[in-house]
Design a protein around this motif. Structure first.
Motif, PDB file in Angstrom:
ATOM      1  N   PRO A   6     -18.949  41.028  14.304  1.00  0.00           N
ATOM      2  CA  PRO A   6     -18.563  41.324  12.925  1.00  0.00           C
ATOM      3  C   PRO A   6     -19.349  40.536  11.886  1.00  0.00           C
ATOM      4  O   PRO A   6     -19.639  41.042  10.821  1.00  0.00           O
ATOM      5  N   ALA A   7     -19.701  39.315  12.181  1.00  0.00           N
ATOM      6  CA  ALA A   7     -20.391  38.480  11.195  1.00  0.00           C
ATOM      7  C   ALA A   7     -21.826  38.922  10.975  1.00  0.00           C
ATOM      8  O   ALA A   7     -22.322  38.933   9.860  1.00  0.00           O
ATOM      9  N   SER A   8     -22.523  39.280  12.030  1.00  0.00           N
ATOM     10  CA  SER A   8     -23.954  39.541  11.903  1.00  0.00           C
ATOM     11  C   SER A   8     -24.327  41.010  11.954  1.00  0.00           C
ATOM     12  O   SER A   8     -25.425  41.375  11.575  1.00  0.00           O
ATOM     13  N   LEU A  15     -27.866  41.063  21.602  1.00  0.00           N
ATOM     14  CA  LEU A  15     -27.808  39.615  21.821  1.00  0.00           C
ATOM     15  C   LEU A  15     -28.051  39.266  23.283  1.00  0.00           C
ATOM     16  O   LEU A  15     -28.762  38.304  23.592  1.00  0.00           O
ATOM     17  N   ALA A  16     -27.480  40.049  24.191  1.00  0.00           N
ATOM     18  CA  ALA A  16     -27.677  39.798  25.619  1.00  0.00           C
ATOM     19  C   ALA A  16     -29.138  39.998  26.011  1.00  0.00           C
ATOM     20  O   ALA A  16     -29.712  39.180  26.741  1.00  0.00           O
ATOM     21  N   LEU A  17     -29.753  41.066  25.531  1.00  0.00           N
ATOM     22  CA  LEU A  17     -31.167  41.307  25.834  1.00  0.00           C
ATOM     23  C   LEU A  17     -32.044  40.185  25.278  1.00  0.00           C
ATOM     24  O   LEU A  17     -32.950  39.699  25.959  1.00  0.00           O
ATOM     25  N   GLY A  18     -31.755  39.767  24.062  1.00  0.00           N
ATOM     26  CA  GLY A  18     -32.516  38.669  23.454  1.00  0.00           C
ATOM     27  C   GLY A  18     -32.356  37.376  24.234  1.00  0.00           C
ATOM     28  O   GLY A  18     -33.324  36.635  24.435  1.00  0.00           O
ATOM     29  N   ALA A  19     -31.148  37.095  24.681  1.00  0.00           N
ATOM     30  CA  ALA A  19     -30.904  35.880  25.461  1.00  0.00           C
ATOM     31  C   ALA A  19     -31.657  35.912  26.784  1.00  0.00           C
ATOM     32  O   ALA A  19     -32.253  34.903  27.193  1.00  0.00           O
ATOM     33  N   TRP A  28     -41.478  34.661  19.757  1.00  0.00           N
ATOM     34  CA  TRP A  28     -40.723  35.824  20.237  1.00  0.00           C
ATOM     35  C   TRP A  28     -39.626  36.208  19.248  1.00  0.00           C
ATOM     36  O   TRP A  28     -39.445  37.391  18.932  1.00  0.00           O
ATOM     37  N   LEU A  29     -38.886  35.218  18.770  1.00  0.00           N
ATOM     38  CA  LEU A  29     -37.771  35.499  17.858  1.00  0.00           C
ATOM     39  C   LEU A  29     -38.235  36.088  16.527  1.00  0.00           C
ATOM     40  O   LEU A  29     -37.480  36.799  15.867  1.00  0.00           O
ATOM     41  N   VAL A  30     -39.474  35.808  16.156  1.00  0.00           N
ATOM     42  CA  VAL A  30     -40.024  36.391  14.928  1.00  0.00           C
ATOM     43  C   VAL A  30     -40.643  37.759  15.207  1.00  0.00           C
ATOM     44  O   VAL A  30     -40.383  38.733  14.495  1.00  0.00           O
ATOM     45  N   MET A  31     -41.466  37.847  16.241  1.00  0.00           N
ATOM     46  CA  MET A  31     -42.265  39.049  16.447  1.00  0.00           C
ATOM     47  C   MET A  31     -41.533  40.199  17.132  1.00  0.00           C
ATOM     48  O   MET A  31     -41.793  41.358  16.824  1.00  0.00           O
ATOM     49  N   ALA A  32     -40.622  39.912  18.060  1.00  0.00           N
ATOM     50  CA  ALA A  32     -39.921  40.998  18.764  1.00  0.00           C
ATOM     51  C   ALA A  32     -39.117  41.874  17.791  1.00  0.00           C
ATOM     52  O   ALA A  32     -39.240  43.102  17.843  1.00  0.00           O
ATOM     53  N   PRO A  33     -38.324  41.281  16.891  1.00  0.00           N
ATOM     54  CA  PRO A  33     -37.628  42.146  15.928  1.00  0.00           C
ATOM     55  C   PRO A  33     -38.589  42.871  14.978  1.00  0.00           C
ATOM     56  O   PRO A  33     -38.368  44.033  14.645  1.00  0.00           O
ATOM     57  N   LEU A  34     -39.659  42.187  14.556  1.00  0.00           N
ATOM     58  CA  LEU A  34     -40.637  42.844  13.677  1.00  0.00           C
ATOM     59  C   LEU A  34     -41.309  44.028  14.359  1.00  0.00           C
ATOM     60  O   LEU A  34     -41.607  45.038  13.711  1.00  0.00           O
ATOM     61  N   TYR A  77     -35.709  45.412  19.250  1.00  0.00           N
ATOM     62  CA  TYR A  77     -34.254  45.452  19.287  1.00  0.00           C
ATOM     63  C   TYR A  77     -33.673  46.606  18.467  1.00  0.00           C
ATOM     64  O   TYR A  77     -32.477  46.650  18.207  1.00  0.00           O
ATOM     65  N   ALA A  78     -34.519  47.541  18.069  1.00  0.00           N
ATOM     66  CA  ALA A  78     -34.066  48.707  17.313  1.00  0.00           C
ATOM     67  C   ALA A  78     -33.271  49.651  18.225  1.00  0.00           C
ATOM     68  O   ALA A  78     -33.496  49.677  19.441  1.00  0.00           O
ATOM     69  N   PRO A  79     -32.359  50.414  17.663  1.00  0.00           N
ATOM     70  CA  PRO A  79     -31.571  51.343  18.476  1.00  0.00           C
ATOM     71  C   PRO A  79     -32.462  52.318  19.248  1.00  0.00           C
ATOM     72  O   PRO A  79     -33.437  52.839  18.717  1.00  0.00           O
ATOM     73  N   GLY A  80     -32.125  52.527  20.493  1.00  0.00           N
ATOM     74  CA  GLY A  80     -32.833  53.492  21.331  1.00  0.00           C
ATOM     75  C   GLY A  80     -34.044  52.955  22.071  1.00  0.00           C
ATOM     76  O   GLY A  80     -34.506  53.573  23.024  1.00  0.00           O
ATOM     77  N   VAL A  81     -34.564  51.821  21.663  1.00  0.00           N
ATOM     78  CA  VAL A  81     -35.762  51.287  22.324  1.00  0.00           C
ATOM     79  C   VAL A  81     -35.433  50.827  23.739  1.00  0.00           C
ATOM     80  O   VAL A  81     -36.177  51.106  24.680  1.00  0.00           O
ATOM     81  N   ALA A  82     -34.314  50.157  23.918  1.00  0.00           N
ATOM     82  CA  ALA A  82     -33.975  49.584  25.221  1.00  0.00           C
ATOM     83  C   ALA A  82     -33.710  50.632  26.293  1.00  0.00           C
ATOM     84  O   ALA A  82     -33.725  50.314  27.474  1.00  0.00           O
TER      85      ALA A  82
END
Length: 140
Positions: free
Chosen positions: A8-10, A17-21, A60-66, A70-75
């Motif tokens: 809810p917060a983010s 979050l699990a994939l990123g971890a 990774w934390l900067v470039m992967a989202p850019l 982590y966009a919908p459907g990519v995974a």
């Protein structure tokens, strides 16, 4: 199709979050294995291990989202996952190398470290993400 649960917060889904971890954990494992192969004991020298992991984790934390990883459907799309993970890792590895070679971190990035890190990271991250995408696609 079910909507992924979101924090809810983010507004970030638990799946993201699990994939990123897992992505960050894999990067840390790659680096620790490399350190072990060079005689560095990460448990005896945790700051050395951390100082090697942090630049690549930041990259990774900067470039992967850019890159849109982590966009919908990519995974759940194998071809998109492989393509976007490749772009994200090559960019993140370069950011990591730049940071590692800077005065901010000790250790530098002497040749052939950039080639080895980029190659192994690409192999492992694309392999893991591709396997996950194939699995997730069968569950849809």
């Amino acid at each position: 199709m079910d909507t992924p649960a979101r924090s809810p917060a983010s507004g970030i889904g638990r799946d993201v979050l699990a994939l990123g971890a897992v992505d960050i954990a894999i990067l840390a494992v790659i680096i620790v294995v490399g350190q072990l192969s060079h005689g560095v004991e990460p448990l005896a020298e945790p700051l050395v291990a951390l100082e090697t992991v942090v630049p690549f984790a930041v990259g990774w934390l900067v470039m992967a989202p850019l890159a849109g990883l982590y966009a919908p459907g990519v995974a759940t799309s194998l071809t998109r996952t492989v393509r976007v993970t490749t772009v994200a890792w090559v960019a993140a590895a370069n950011v990591g190398m730049i940071l590692r070679a800077s005065a901010l971190f000790d250790g530098g990035a002497a040749w052939p470290f950039p080639l080895v890190m980029t190659g192994f990271g690409l192999l492992v991250l694309v392999g893991w993400r591709g396997a996950y995408a194939a699995y997730a696609d069968t569950r849809r």
